[in-house]
Design a protein around this motif. Structure first.
Motif, PDB file in Angstrom:
ATOM      1  N   CYS A 209       0.782  -1.240   0.000  1.00  0.00           N
ATOM      2  CA  CYS A 209       0.000   0.000   0.000  1.00  0.00           C
ATOM      3  C   CYS A 209       0.816   1.293   0.000  1.00  0.00           C
ATOM      4  N   LEU A 210       2.092   1.230   0.261  1.00  0.00           N
ATOM      5  CA  LEU A 210       2.913   2.446   0.293  1.00  0.00           C
ATOM      6  C   LEU A 210       3.848   2.481  -0.907  1.00  0.00           C
ATOM      7  N   SER A 211       4.127   3.676  -1.361  1.00  0.00           N
ATOM      8  CA  SER A 211       5.119   3.830  -2.434  1.00  0.00           C
ATOM      9  C   SER A 211       6.513   3.600  -1.847  1.00  0.00           C
ATOM     10  N   ALA A 212       7.493   3.444  -2.715  1.00  0.00           N
ATOM     11  CA  ALA A 212       8.875   3.277  -2.267  1.00  0.00           C
ATOM     12  C   ALA A 212       9.331   4.481  -1.442  1.00  0.00           C
ATOM     13  N   ALA A 213       8.962   5.682  -1.881  1.00  0.00           N
ATOM     14  CA  ALA A 213       9.331   6.897  -1.143  1.00  0.00           C
ATOM     15  C   ALA A 213       8.691   6.899   0.244  1.00  0.00           C
ATOM     16  N   GLU A 214       7.426   6.487   0.325  1.00  0.00           N
ATOM     17  CA  GLU A 214       6.755   6.421   1.634  1.00  0.00           C
ATOM     18  C   GLU A 214       7.401   5.366   2.534  1.00  0.00           C
ATOM     19  N   ARG A 215       7.780   4.224   1.951  1.00  0.00           N
ATOM     20  CA  ARG A 215       8.460   3.184   2.746  1.00  0.00           C
ATOM     21  C   ARG A 215       9.791   3.704   3.269  1.00  0.00           C
TER      22      ARG A 215
ATOM     23  N   ALA B  45      17.615  -2.836  -0.538  1.00  0.00           N
ATOM     24  CA  ALA B  45      17.166  -4.236  -0.527  1.00  0.00           C
ATOM     25  C   ALA B  45      16.019  -4.430   0.460  1.00  0.00           C
ATOM     26  N   TYR B  46      16.084  -3.740   1.586  1.00  0.00           N
ATOM     27  CA  TYR B  46      15.008  -3.827   2.574  1.00  0.00           C
ATOM     28  C   TYR B  46      13.717  -3.198   2.051  1.00  0.00           C
ATOM     29  N   LEU B  47      13.860  -2.099   1.320  1.00  0.00           N
ATOM     30  CA  LEU B  47      12.690  -1.398   0.785  1.00  0.00           C
ATOM     31  C   LEU B  47      12.127  -2.064  -0.467  1.00  0.00           C
ATOM     32  N   GLY B  48      12.876  -3.018  -1.029  1.00  0.00           N
ATOM     33  CA  GLY B  48      12.422  -3.708  -2.227  1.00  0.00           C
ATOM     34  C   GLY B  48      12.613  -2.904  -3.493  1.00  0.00           C
ATOM     35  N   ILE B  49      13.640  -2.060  -3.504  1.00  0.00           N
ATOM     36  CA  ILE B  49      13.927  -1.216  -4.670  1.00  0.00           C
ATOM     37  C   ILE B  49      15.406  -1.335  -5.010  1.00  0.00           C
TER      38      ILE B  49
ATOM     39  N   VAL C 109      19.665   2.525  -7.320  1.00  0.00           N
ATOM     40  CA  VAL C 109      19.443   3.697  -8.175  1.00  0.00           C
ATOM     41  C   VAL C 109      18.124   4.374  -7.798  1.00  0.00           C
ATOM     42  N   SER C 110      17.076   3.578  -7.601  1.00  0.00           N
ATOM     43  CA  SER C 110      15.776   4.147  -7.189  1.00  0.00           C
ATOM     44  C   SER C 110      15.896   4.854  -5.850  1.00  0.00           C
ATOM     45  N   LEU C 111      16.643   4.260  -4.921  1.00  0.00           N
ATOM     46  CA  LEU C 111      16.832   4.894  -3.615  1.00  0.00           C
ATOM     47  C   LEU C 111      17.586   6.214  -3.775  1.00  0.00           C
ATOM     48  N   SER C 112      18.579   6.243  -4.632  1.00  0.00           N
ATOM     49  CA  SER C 112      19.312   7.504  -4.880  1.00  0.00           C
ATOM     50  C   SER C 112      18.371   8.583  -5.393  1.00  0.00           C
ATOM     51  N   ARG C 113      17.460   8.209  -6.278  1.00  0.00           N
ATOM     52  CA  ARG C 113      16.496   9.189  -6.812  1.00  0.00           C
ATOM     53  C   ARG C 113      15.561   9.694  -5.710  1.00  0.00           C
ATOM     54  N   ILE C 114      15.112   8.773  -4.855  1.00  0.00           N
ATOM     55  CA  ILE C 114      14.238   9.176  -3.748  1.00  0.00           C
ATOM     56  C   ILE C 114      15.000  10.137  -2.822  1.00  0.00           C
ATOM     57  N   ARG C 115      16.240   9.810  -2.516  1.00  0.00           N
ATOM     58  CA  ARG C 115      17.041  10.660  -1.629  1.00  0.00           C
ATOM     59  C   ARG C 115      17.303  12.032  -2.268  1.00  0.00           C
ATOM     60  N   ALA C 116      17.544  12.037  -3.568  1.00  0.00           N
ATOM     61  CA  ALA C 116      17.767  13.319  -4.273  1.00  0.00           C
ATOM     62  C   ALA C 116      16.505  14.160  -4.251  1.00  0.00           C
TER      63      ALA C 116
END
Length: 185
Positions: free
Chosen positions: A139-145, A167-171, A174-181
């Protein structure tokens, strides 16, 4: 806190199992539990950090959870169903654990009402944590997780690599870097 201290604080008579508790040390990157193998013990982390991971046949790795000092864990498929473990428990730091054979844990649970209450509370917490993790993924987006992870575990987030968090967030990292940016900008 040791197994003994944890269970004594719950009113459990430890005398029937105390002699079966063993202290063990593991180095960073060693496995306490290995996926595909049998491990019929219950562990209490007395120091260190462990990640529980699933590895697929193709070699992809998925992080189930992180366990910090004080956590109690076991492979339920091994201890309850008599099947090989479905996950590995990998040390992210040097780790010290106390190990108790699962059959001794069950014997104590069957004979001591305080231990039965402790065990029921432990399984309830596990069920709630698993339901919450399932909800987060569905139910949550990667950014919300990611935001939820940072709010709920800021100390843990500082100890982990971005690859481990992804790996914990299931992404992907690279996706995590984009969320952090996106958070920074």
């Amino acid at each position: 806190m040791s197994f003994r201290e944890t269970l004594l604080s719950a009113g459990v008579d430890m005398s029937p199992v105390e002699e079966f508790i063993q202290r063990k040390r593991f180095n960073t990157s060693e496995s306490v539990i290995q996926q595909g193998e049998f491990n019929k013990n219950i562990y209490k982390i007395t120091s260190g950090l462990i990640k529980l991971i699933y590895v697929t046949r193709s070699g992809s790795s998925y992080t189930k959870s992180f366990l910090e000092t004080g956590a109690i864990f076991a492979s339920m498929t091994c201890t309850l169903a008599g099947e090989p473990s479905r996950f590995s428990a990998i040390c992210l730091t040097d780790v010290e654990v106390e190990e108790l054979p699962a059959h001794k844990f069950r014997e104590l649970t069957d004979s001591d009402p305080a231990m039965l209450r402790f065990s029921n509370q432990m399984f309830r917490r596990l069920a709630l944590r698993n339901e919450e993790r399932e909800y987060d993924f569905l139910c949550l987006s990667a950014a919300e997780r990611y935001e939820k992870f940072l709010r709920g575990s800021p100390g843990l987030a500082r100890q982990l690599t971005q690859i481990e968090i992804a790996a914990y967030l299931g992404i992907t990292p690279v996706s995590l870097s984009r969320i952090r940016a996106g958070r920074a900008g």
